[in-house]
Design a protein around this motif. Structure first.
Motif, short mmCIF file in Angstrom:
data_model
loop_
_atom_site.label_atom_id
_atom_site.label_comp_id
_atom_site.label_asym_id
_atom_site.label_seq_id
_atom_site.Cartn_x
_atom_site.Cartn_y
_atom_site.Cartn_z
N TYR A 113 24.48 -115.39 45.95
CA TYR A 113 25.53 -114.87 45.06
C TYR A 113 24.95 -114.53 43.69
O TYR A 113 25.30 -113.52 43.07
CB TYR A 113 26.65 -115.91 44.95
CG TYR A 113 27.19 -116.12 43.57
CD1 TYR A 113 28.06 -115.21 42.98
CD2 TYR A 113 26.84 -117.25 42.84
CE1 TYR A 113 28.55 -115.42 41.70
CE2 TYR A 113 27.32 -117.46 41.57
CZ TYR A 113 28.18 -116.54 40.99
OH TYR A 113 28.65 -116.74 39.73
N ASP A 133 31.84 -110.21 51.75
CA ASP A 133 31.31 -108.96 51.19
C ASP A 133 30.51 -109.24 49.93
O ASP A 133 29.44 -108.64 49.71
CB ASP A 133 32.45 -108.00 50.89
CG ASP A 133 31.96 -106.69 50.29
OD1 ASP A 133 31.36 -105.89 51.02
OD2 ASP A 133 32.18 -106.49 49.07
N TYR A 134 31.01 -110.15 49.11
CA TYR A 134 30.29 -110.51 47.88
C TYR A 134 28.97 -111.19 48.21
O TYR A 134 27.98 -111.04 47.49
CB TYR A 134 31.17 -111.45 47.05
CG TYR A 134 30.70 -111.62 45.63
CD1 TYR A 134 31.20 -110.81 44.61
CD2 TYR A 134 29.75 -112.57 45.30
CE1 TYR A 134 30.76 -110.96 43.30
CE2 TYR A 134 29.30 -112.73 43.99
CZ TYR A 134 29.82 -111.91 43.01
OH TYR A 134 29.38 -112.06 41.72
N TYR A 135 28.94 -111.92 49.32
CA TYR A 135 27.75 -112.66 49.73
C TYR A 135 26.64 -111.74 50.22
O TYR A 135 25.47 -111.93 49.88
CB TYR A 135 28.15 -113.66 50.81
CG TYR A 135 27.01 -114.33 51.54
CD1 TYR A 135 26.02 -115.01 50.86
CD2 TYR A 135 26.95 -114.28 52.93
CE1 TYR A 135 24.98 -115.64 51.54
CE2 TYR A 135 25.92 -114.91 53.62
CZ TYR A 135 24.94 -115.58 52.92
OH TYR A 135 23.91 -116.19 53.59
N LYS A 150 36.57 -110.68 51.48
CA LYS A 150 36.19 -110.44 50.08
C LYS A 150 35.01 -111.33 49.70
O LYS A 150 34.05 -110.87 49.06
CB LYS A 150 37.39 -110.73 49.18
CG LYS A 150 37.11 -110.64 47.70
CD LYS A 150 38.35 -111.02 46.90
CE LYS A 150 38.07 -111.04 45.41
NZ LYS A 150 39.29 -111.46 44.64
N GLU A 153 33.36 -114.94 41.58
CA GLU A 153 32.45 -115.52 40.59
C GLU A 153 33.06 -116.73 39.90
O GLU A 153 32.37 -117.69 39.57
CB GLU A 153 32.08 -114.48 39.53
CG GLU A 153 31.33 -113.28 40.08
CD GLU A 153 32.27 -112.12 40.35
OE1 GLU A 153 33.38 -112.36 40.86
OE2 GLU A 153 31.87 -110.98 40.06
N GLY A 174 23.19 -110.96 46.24
CA GLY A 174 23.69 -111.03 47.61
C GLY A 174 22.59 -110.88 48.64
O GLY A 174 21.59 -111.61 48.64
N SER A 220 38.51 -114.30 40.61
CA SER A 220 37.38 -113.63 41.24
C SER A 220 36.51 -114.63 41.98
O SER A 220 36.59 -115.85 41.74
CB SER A 220 36.54 -112.91 40.17
OG SER A 220 35.97 -113.85 39.29
N ARG A 234 26.56 -108.17 50.11
CA ARG A 234 26.36 -106.84 49.50
C ARG A 234 25.09 -106.88 48.64
O ARG A 234 25.00 -107.62 47.66
CB ARG A 234 27.56 -106.47 48.64
CG ARG A 234 27.44 -105.07 48.01
CD ARG A 234 28.61 -104.80 47.08
NE ARG A 234 29.85 -104.76 47.83
CZ ARG A 234 30.34 -103.68 48.43
NH1 ARG A 234 29.64 -102.54 48.38
NH2 ARG A 234 31.48 -103.71 49.09
#
Length: 668
Positions: free
Chosen positions: A40, A242-244, A239, A326, A44, A324, A246
């Motif tokens: 993260y 995807d953050y992980y 979500k 984050e 990612g 978020s 991308r």
């Protein structure tokens, strides 16, 4: 009753047990709480670039080196340095590292505490406020869904899980590390259970631990898959995932490479001494190369899979609190003892998911800690048995009990209201610079002092094939250079007074620490000078042991050449034969020319000879071959130290060539 030197050395009942133990040691809590957070933090999926590179050029070669060294020498992390006595301090440092890692099993105790609390009827205890362990700023998840609840606190960046850090564990309630307070009885009881599990898993050696790993090494994978199946179905999970994954290559900087290197040290390469001790119980027919690849691949796959699980639930938590990813992401204990329990507490049947999660963590912690303890038990145990300090029959159980008792007493510090300060200080200093430095010295001592000629021949004689040129170059040049760069970078950052080494970060509301509050709402408690001194002492004691025992070896043998040479060559050196390590061939060699892959060594042509140093051999590589066969016989008869100690006290070996080229070893 047999003396220690005559007790048979244990071997794994099957190769599966060793592989499971090695994999279980490599896969630990850091795979769950640290690897996903690093992905993260550093782009990612892009973080996989430095992670894979570090695994190829650092973790795999060094793990292969350790497993091979333990298997070919059939000794633990101290006795194994008969290959180069100047390196005995490396084994001592590995044992000291194991002693300083008592904080790791404390986390197993914390997981047991949460596991028991997961059976609470109704809402889980960390999901509500009003308990005696809650702070005045406690907020529930429902309150955080309402923005007005944030406004009432006067702090718009207040963490959604702030109430939890001072909650169930109650290890943050002391104002500083100087006033820890009294141990909390319920935590002491859970930590005691954790150590009891370790004791009964290890007291009979690998005969007991080899059976435990069938559960502790396989259960986490099954539980992780179950948690993943449930997690991907939650709202917001995509979500988080995807953050992980991308990729954002722009975030790959120098610190990303350093963090990736440290991560593989914590996971796989952190087994220096541990993997060596495990492999010392391997029979010489075991394939150490195959075991290394299996361990590395399993560790990397588990890390990557755990990232999907963690970020699926982080995405769900972000969706639940209208924040978020984050804002809810965390590192270390904050992830496994704050965010994740809070997320599963909102699910249907939360007790089930909480039990599964913490049972998985208990298995991960127990499996890794067992091998860390085995490092000390085998390392110091061989030394104690060598000097007949204790009766061999009851040595294992007695030594295991006393060592774990010492660990448990030290662990009481972490069950106090200020225990988290101690935990963080140990986590910053015990496995940091010293671990990296141990790895550097380990690679240099084998590849340069002992030499690739002999080390590669050892492996060739053990498994039938010699390491390829990739492994040789990596051992000799790439890995030491790689690690040296990390050491320099780590030392450079330690001069920064704002370095992570010197503070503990609260991810919760702390008005008394408001002047130290960062822009992202983290409150920093900076350690006092005395606490910093303790931390650096923990690091420097391990490093100093390496240099101290090197000096002792030089003084003991009155020769630098003998201090860096295998003990079985000392007699030849005394007789004037100093060619081995006094030539450029030894220092520049990338391995012997007669043991390249798929080519067997020529049959030995040995007359009856004394193998303590006065040898008469015919053909290149015969001396190495005879020594390896001698060690096979030695460890069948020698307990921890076999007959090597007897030879050191003046005994002599005789080798007879039998029909077919086999060699039979006799001790005279």
């Amino acid at each position: 009753m047999k003396p220690a030197s005559e007790l048979p050395r244990q071997h794994w009942d099957s190769q599966v047990e060793f592989v499971l133990s090695a994999v279980g040691f490599a896969i630990d809590l850091a795979n769950v709480w640290r690897f996903p957070y690093l992905c993260y933090k550093y782009g990612g999926g892009a973080f996989l670039i430095p992670y894979i590179v570090c695994n190829i050029f650092q973790a795999m070669p060094l793990l292969y080196l350790e497993i091979s060294l333990g298997q070919t020498q059939q000794a633990g992390c101290i006795q194994v340095w008969d290959v180069s006595p100047a390196g005995r301090g490396i084994g001592v440092a590995q044992c000291l590292l194991g002693i300083g890692m008592f904080y790791y099993n404390v986390m197993v105790g914390w997981c047991i505490f949460f596991f028991f609390n997961s059976f609470t009827a109704g809402e889980l205890p960390w999901m509500t406020c009003g308990h005696d362990f809650n702070t005045p700023w406690c907020r529930t998840v429902d309150q955080f869904r309402n923005l007005s609840a944030l406004n009432q606190t006067g702090d718009s960046v207040l963490s959604s899980v702030e109430y939890f850090e001072r909650g169930l564990l109650a290890v943050h309630q002391s104002p500083n590390i100087e006033t820890l307070g009294r141990p909390r009885f319920v935590l002491v009881a859970c930590i005691f259970i954790a150590y009891a599990i370790i004791f009964f898993a290890l007291w009979r050696g690998i005969k007991s631990s080899g059976k435990v790993v069938y559960i502790t090494a396989t259960m986490p994978v099954l539980l992780l898959v179950i948690l993943l199946i449930n997690g991907v179905q939650l709202p917001g999970a995509t979500k988080g995932i995807d953050y992980y994954i991308r990729p954002d290559v722009s975030k790959i900087d120098l610190f990303a490479w350093i963090e990736a290197s440290v991560q593989v040290f914590y996971s796989t390469a952190a087994g220096f001494g541990g993997h060596l001790s495990l492999s010392s119980y391997n029979k010489r027919s075991s394939n150490c190369y195959r075991d290394t690849i299996i361990t590395i691949v399993c560790n990397a796959c588990f890390s990557f899979l755990s990232g999907f699980v963690v970020f699926a639930y982080l995405g769900y938590m972000a969706d639940l609190t209208n924040r978020s990813v984050e804002a809810v992401a965390s590192d270390g204990p904050g992830l496994v003892f704050q965010v994740y329990p809070l997320a599963v507490g909102t699910l249907p049947i939360p007790q089930l998911w909480s039990c599964l999660f913490f049972f998985m963590l208990i298995n991960l912690g127990v499996d890794s800690f067992m091998t860390g303890v085995e490092t000390v038990l085998t390392g110091f145990g061989e030394v104690l048995l060598k000097f007949d300090c204790m009766n061999g029959k009851y040595f294992r159980v007695t030594f295991t009990f006393l060592y774990l008792l010492l660990h448990f007493l030290l662990a009481l510090l972490l069950s106090t209201p200020g225990g988290m300060y101690v935990w963080n200080l140990q986590n910053n200093f015990v496995p940091g610079l010293s671990l990296i430095f141990i790895a550097f010295c380990d690679a240099v001592a084998i590849a340069w002092l002992y030499g690739l000629d002999e080390f590669c021949s050892d492996i060739k004689n053990a498994i039938g094939i010699s390491p390829g040129i990739f492994w040789r170059i990596t051992w000799k040049i790439i890995s030491p250079a790689f690690i040296l760069c990390i050491i320099v970078a780590t030392i450079y950052t330690s001069f920064d007074t704002t370095s992570y080494l010197y503070f503990y970060a609260y991810s919760m509301y702390h008005p008394e620490l408001f002047p130290n509050r960062t822009s992202d709402g983290v409150y920093l408690y900076f350690y006092s000078d005395s606490a910093k001194a303790i931390g650096w002492t923990l690091t420097l004691v391990q490093i100093a042991a390496i240099f101290l025992f090197a000096i002792i070896a030089i003084v003991q043998y009155r020769s630098v050449l003998k201090a860096i040479s295998p003990v079985w060559q000392h007699a030849a050196i005394d007789s004037g034969d100093s060619r081995t390590r006094a030539s450029w061939r030894h220092w520049l060699s990338l391995g012997p020319t007669n043991v390249f892959p798929l080519r067997q060594l020529c049959p030995a042509k040995l007359p009856v000879t004394d193998l303590t140093g006065q040898q008469s051999v015919d053909g290149e590589g015969d001396e190495l071959q005879s020594r390896r066969r001698r060690q096979d016989q030695q460890h069948e008869n020698g307990g921890y130290i076999g007959s090597e100690a007897s030879a050191a006290r003046g005994g002599r070996y005789q080798a007879d060539v039998l029909d077919g080229g086999a060699i039979e070893i006799h001790y005279k």
